[in-house]
Scaffold this active site. Structure first.
Site, PDB file in Angstrom:
ATOM      1  N   ARG A  59       0.826  -1.210   0.000  1.00 10.51           N
ATOM      2  CA  ARG A  59       0.000   0.000   0.000  1.00 10.51           C
ATOM      3  C   ARG A  59       0.860   1.259   0.000  1.00 10.51           C
ATOM      4  O   ARG A  59       0.424   2.330  -0.424  1.00 10.51           O
ATOM      5  CB  ARG A  59      -0.963  -0.001   1.194  1.00 10.51           C
ATOM      6  N   TYR A 112     -16.121  14.160 -17.326  1.00 12.76           N
ATOM      7  CA  TYR A 112     -16.583  12.785 -17.196  1.00 12.76           C
ATOM      8  C   TYR A 112     -17.642  12.740 -16.094  1.00 12.76           C
ATOM      9  O   TYR A 112     -17.518  13.409 -15.072  1.00 12.76           O
ATOM     10  CB  TYR A 112     -15.399  11.879 -16.878  1.00 12.76           C
ATOM     11  N   ASP A 186      -6.982  16.727 -16.686  1.00 15.50           N
ATOM     12  CA  ASP A 186      -7.198  15.315 -17.037  1.00 15.50           C
ATOM     13  C   ASP A 186      -6.734  15.128 -18.478  1.00 15.50           C
ATOM     14  O   ASP A 186      -7.313  15.683 -19.410  1.00 15.50           O
ATOM     15  CB  ASP A 186      -8.683  14.967 -16.881  1.00 15.50           C
ATOM     16  N   LYS A 211      -7.677   3.451 -19.894  1.00 11.94           N
ATOM     17  CA  LYS A 211      -7.906   3.776 -21.300  1.00 11.94           C
ATOM     18  C   LYS A 211      -6.639   3.566 -22.136  1.00 11.94           C
ATOM     19  O   LYS A 211      -6.116   2.469 -22.191  1.00 11.94           O
ATOM     20  CB  LYS A 211      -8.450   5.198 -21.412  1.00 11.94           C
TER      21      LYS A 211
END
Length: 398
Positions: A59, A112, A186, A211
């Site tokens: 983590r 988005y 973004d 993506k």
């Protein structure tokens, strides 16, 4: 070896890699371990206190994931990157690192759908003020900058109408008002193959690596990219303590594998996107095409300036007859797949108003410039003539 003058295809393959001296593995291994042992209590204490570099717990860092982070930072021309388990993980981790109760964010109204939901509903629940503007209009940004503004957030090209914002002009305006305000961009649609926001003046870049960066539709992943001190804060606060959205080593391995063909894939996506846009623009049943590579696009001149290797593989368009005919068209497709997401090998088509942007009300859609009949297409890697043939037969059936 790292050379800043290397081409992006070379960097996508070689940047960030540390050679395996133990076994000579050419491919970065998957360090599928939740924790890492210490040689002594003293060593463990030094690592936890930050006095010594080394791995503690996945983590907090993992060799496979860190290799990918170095590679993405190199591609964006950044000091550092933080990998996350999703694009929304990247966005939320970055914004929660920047903002807190009583602070103010300016965001573009065209985003988005889940990003819009985070900014319009999520952050305000905890005392963060958010103002939505059209970031393509500098006067709107200027009019809404305030003493407590900590970030200006945008997408360019924007999802789903491919609106273009001038990153350099926005950064100059915002930093002229207050150099500490972070311009967050973004870059999912453009990728560093086409556009490098940090070099244009932005402070932070976020990605849905699901993506184009991965490119094969088999990973959910994200990145925050920027200066090393900010990325450290994102990792130690935004990810470790607030969102916990840690990328798994196996997903990091898959994105590393996907990036080996990054330049080749992006060239094909761009070529197919342009061919599809030109076909649609000339078709009598198409009302309007939204593609920044077309000269008729409102943001064409800015896109030409800041998107240096093409205009991407995303094409949005409206069918004559509105939403009803648009949905008939989508349902008539045979080769193209009805699915959300983008940047995959397959051509994907969706109806934003009822799918990815269903978090927008009808009024929100209108304000954001998203027609209810808009169709969004992600050009895949198939032969362009086959994609166009499928679009043609579907249009003929309306």
């Amino acid at each position: 070896m790292e050379n800043k003058n290397m081409g992006i295809g070379t960097r996508a393959i070689h940047a960030g890699i540390i050679k395996d001296k133990q076994y000579g593995s050419l491919t970065m291994p998957v360090y599928q371990s939740s924790t890492f042992y210490f040689k002594s209590c003293e060593e463990g204490g030094r690592r936890f206190s930050g006095q010594e570099d080394g791995y503690i717990y996945t983590r907090l860092g993992n060799p496979t994931t860190n290799t990918l982070e170095r590679k993405v930072a190199s591609l964006e021309g950044a000091e550092a990157a933080a990998a996350t388990s999703s694009g929304m993980g990247a966005i939320s981790s970055a914004l929660w690192t920047i903002a807190s109760a009583g602070k103010h964010i300016i965001a573009d109204s065209t985003l988005y759908g889940c990003t819009f939901a985070l900014l319009s509903h999520g952050l305000p629940k905890y005392g963060v003020e958010v103002t939505f503007v059209n970031t393509s209009n500098l006067d709107e940004i200027k009019a809404n900058l305030k003493e407590n503004t900590v970030a200006v957030y945008l997408e360019t090209p924007a999802n789903p109408n491919l609106k273009i914002a001038d990153i350099s002009a926005i950064a100059q305006l915002v930093h002229g008002y207050n150099k500490d305000i972070k311009v967050v961009c973004d870059n999912t649609f453009a990728t560093p193959y086409l556009q490098k926001p940090l070099q244009l003046g932005a402070d932070v870049v976020v990605h849905s690596a699901t993506k184009y960066l991965n490119g094969h539709g088999d990973v959910i992943a994200g990145f925050v990219v920027g200066k090393a001190d900010f990325i450290t804060e994102v990792k130690m606060s935004g990810i470790k303590d607030m969102t916990g959205c840690v990328m798994s080593p196996h997903d990091a391995f898959l994105v590393l594998r996907g990036l080996k063909t990054f330049e080749l894939r992006m060239k094909r996506h761009c070529e197919n996107g342009m061919a599809i846009a030109k076909f649609l623009e000339a078709h009598p049943k198409v009302e309007k095409v939204y593609y920044p590579g077309l000269e008729g696009h409102k943001g064409y001149e800015i896109a030409k300036k800041q998107m240096t290797a093409g205009f991407g593989g995303m094409v949005s368009f409206e069918i004559k007859g509105g939403k009803e005919n648009g949905m008939k068209f989508v349902n008539a497709l045979e080769l193209c797949t009805i699915a959300v997401s983008l940047g995959d090998a397959e051509t994907l088509v969706e109806h934003p108003a009822s799918m990815t942007h269903s978090t927008y009300t009808a009024e929100d859609l209108k304000e954001a410039g998203i027609p209810e009949g808009l169709v969004r297409l992600s050009a895949g890697l198939e032969n362009a003539e086959d994609i166009i043939a499928d679009l043609s037969q579907a249009l003929d059936r309306i």
